[in-house]
Enzyme design. Sequence first.
Site, PDB file in Angstrom:
ATOM      1  N   GLU A 133      55.917 -13.879 111.630  1.00  0.00           N
ATOM      2  CA  GLU A 133      55.235 -14.883 112.049  1.00  0.00           C
ATOM      3  C   GLU A 133      54.557 -14.297 113.239  1.00  0.00           C
ATOM      4  O   GLU A 133      54.976 -14.296 114.471  1.00  0.00           O
ATOM      5  CB  GLU A 133      56.016 -16.186 112.408  1.00  0.00           C
ATOM      6  CG  GLU A 133      56.772 -16.703 111.240  1.00  0.00           C
ATOM      7  CD  GLU A 133      57.439 -18.037 111.628  1.00  0.00           C
ATOM      8  OE1 GLU A 133      57.158 -18.823 112.587  1.00  0.00           O
ATOM      9  OE2 GLU A 133      58.475 -18.350 111.070  1.00  0.00           O
ATOM     10  N   ASP A 171      54.993 -28.805 111.071  1.00  0.00           N
ATOM     11  CA  ASP A 171      54.782 -28.452 112.281  1.00  0.00           C
ATOM     12  C   ASP A 171      53.223 -28.359 112.268  1.00  0.00           C
ATOM     13  O   ASP A 171      52.533 -27.519 112.986  1.00  0.00           O
ATOM     14  CB  ASP A 171      55.119 -27.045 112.504  1.00  0.00           C
ATOM     15  CG  ASP A 171      56.606 -27.049 112.971  1.00  0.00           C
ATOM     16  OD1 ASP A 171      57.138 -28.306 113.063  1.00  0.00           O
ATOM     17  OD2 ASP A 171      57.252 -26.021 113.312  1.00  0.00           O
ATOM     18  N   TRP A 226      63.544 -26.785 105.747  1.00  0.00           N
ATOM     19  CA  TRP A 226      64.178 -26.366 106.940  1.00  0.00           C
ATOM     20  C   TRP A 226      64.535 -27.764 107.599  1.00  0.00           C
ATOM     21  O   TRP A 226      63.876 -28.497 107.913  1.00  0.00           O
ATOM     22  CB  TRP A 226      63.046 -25.559 107.694  1.00  0.00           C
ATOM     23  CG  TRP A 226      63.613 -25.290 108.976  1.00  0.00           C
ATOM     24  CD1 TRP A 226      63.687 -25.886 110.203  1.00  0.00           C
ATOM     25  CD2 TRP A 226      64.139 -23.896 109.565  1.00  0.00           C
ATOM     26  NE1 TRP A 226      64.369 -25.317 111.172  1.00  0.00           N
ATOM     27  CE2 TRP A 226      64.652 -24.147 110.707  1.00  0.00           C
ATOM     28  CE3 TRP A 226      64.282 -22.674 108.616  1.00  0.00           C
ATOM     29  CZ2 TRP A 226      65.258 -22.948 111.288  1.00  0.00           C
ATOM     30  CZ3 TRP A 226      64.897 -21.780 109.176  1.00  0.00           C
ATOM     31  CH2 TRP A 226      65.272 -21.835 110.559  1.00  0.00           C
TER      32      TRP A 226
END
Length: 445
Positions: free
Chosen positions: A207, A285, A423
Site C-alpha cells: 500500500e 475506507d 477485514w
Amino acid sequence: MRRSMLGRLAVAACSLSLLTAFAPAAVGADADASAAGGSGRSYRKVGYFTQWGVYGRDFQVQDLDANGSAGKLTHINYAFGNVSAEGRCFTGNVPGKADAWADYARPLDAANSVDGVADTWDQPLAGNFNQLRELKAKHPGLKVLISLGGWSWSTHFSDAALTPASRKALVASCIDLYIKGNLPQDGTRGGAGAAADVFDGIDLDWEWPGSAGDTDTKYRPEDKRNFTALVKEFRTQLDAYARSRKKARYELTAFVPTAPAKIDAGFDVRRIMRDLDFVNLQGYDFHVSGEPRTAQQSALYARDDFSVHGTVEAWKRRGAPAHKLVMGMPFYGQGWTGVVGGGDGMGRPATGPAPATWAAGYEDYKALKKLADSGAYQVHRDRRGGHAWLFDGTTLWTYDDPRVLRVKTGYIREMGLGGAMFWSLDADTADGELMTAVDRGLRGR
C-alpha cells in the site's frame, strides 16, 4: 496496534461516473440466485486473521472453529508478514516490526487449541501457525495465505522490488520462510521445515505502489513496472516450487485500491491479472473518521463518490476479469462525534473521531451491534446506495450489517464476481453473524 486497513488515510475525492449507480435490480436484497454466478457457483470467502488480535481482543484461531466461520471460509489471510530494510521476508520478536511469539512460539492450552490438546514445551511449532495447521486439518479445503505488508508494513516494498536481483531475493526469502516453513530457531520452536504446509500461498498487500501510503512508506514512479515484475517473479518461483513438490499450485493474490489515480499509478491491470489468482478489492475506507464531515465508508453505490460498484467498474475497465475480483467488506465501522446540523447526521460537520474500544473512530461490528440493539441509536439506511449508519444525534457510525451484506452478496452473484473478502474476522460477533450473512447470501439464501 495499527498495522491494518484501519490506518489508511482517506483517498482524495474524485468523481466516478456511474451510469447505473442507482439501478434498483442491482441492489435488490432478494437478487435472483439464477443471475450470473447463481447459487450453484463456488465463491471465494476470504477472511483476514490479525496476528495481534490474540492479545487485547483475545481472538484465537480456535474461535473461528467455535463460531462456525471456519466451515464457511475458503481462505484465511494471515495479517501480516513484514519486509526488512534489506528486502527480505523476516520474523522475530521485534516490537512494531515482527512478532514471532504470536506467530509460532506462544503455547496454547487445551481450551484455546483447535484440536483440544495443549501445546508442549518442546514442539517445534506453536502459536497461531500451529493452530492454523490444526484448523486446516479439521476443515480440508480451507486455504491459508500469508499476507505481506499492510498499511504499516509496506515500508520497504519499493526498494525490494527495484531490480531483478532484489525481486528474486525478496521472493526467495518469502517462499523459504512461509511456504517451505524454515523458521528462525527460537528455543525449542522453529527450525527447518517447522511451518511447512501451513501456508498455501502469498497475498501481496503493498500500500501503495506508485503513490503515497503510510508516512514512512517509500514510493517511486517506476513502482508500477516493478510491481508487475514482482508479481511475475512470485508466480515463477511459486510455480517452480510447486512442481518440485508435485503440488498443483500455490495461490498468489493481492489487495488493491479503489481510487482510479492509485490504480493507474501502481497497477498494470491486464498484466498482473495474468499471474494473480484473484485480487481483493478495497471496499471500505472510502471515507474515514479523520475527515471533517461524516460520510459513507463502504456504499455499494454512490453518485460522484467512491463506491464498491465504482471500484469494480474501474478494475473491469482496465482489463480485470470479473471472476477474479473479490469484493472487500468491512466488519467494522468508521465513526464521528460532535456531529452538528440535525437530520440523519450524514454529510454533516463533526468535531472529530468517535470514542471507541481500540482506536478512536474505528469500532468492531460486534460493538456497533450492541449500540444498534440498545435503542440509543437509530439505524438509517440508504437503500439505493446500499449502506447503513447509526446516529444518536451526536455520534455517527457508518458500517455494514447483515442486511447490507445481503445486498452486496446479491450484487456479487449478479455481476459474476469472484467472491467476498472481509477485514477482519475478530470484529464479528461471537456467533459469526456477519460471516453467516455473507455465506448465506452467496448461496442465494
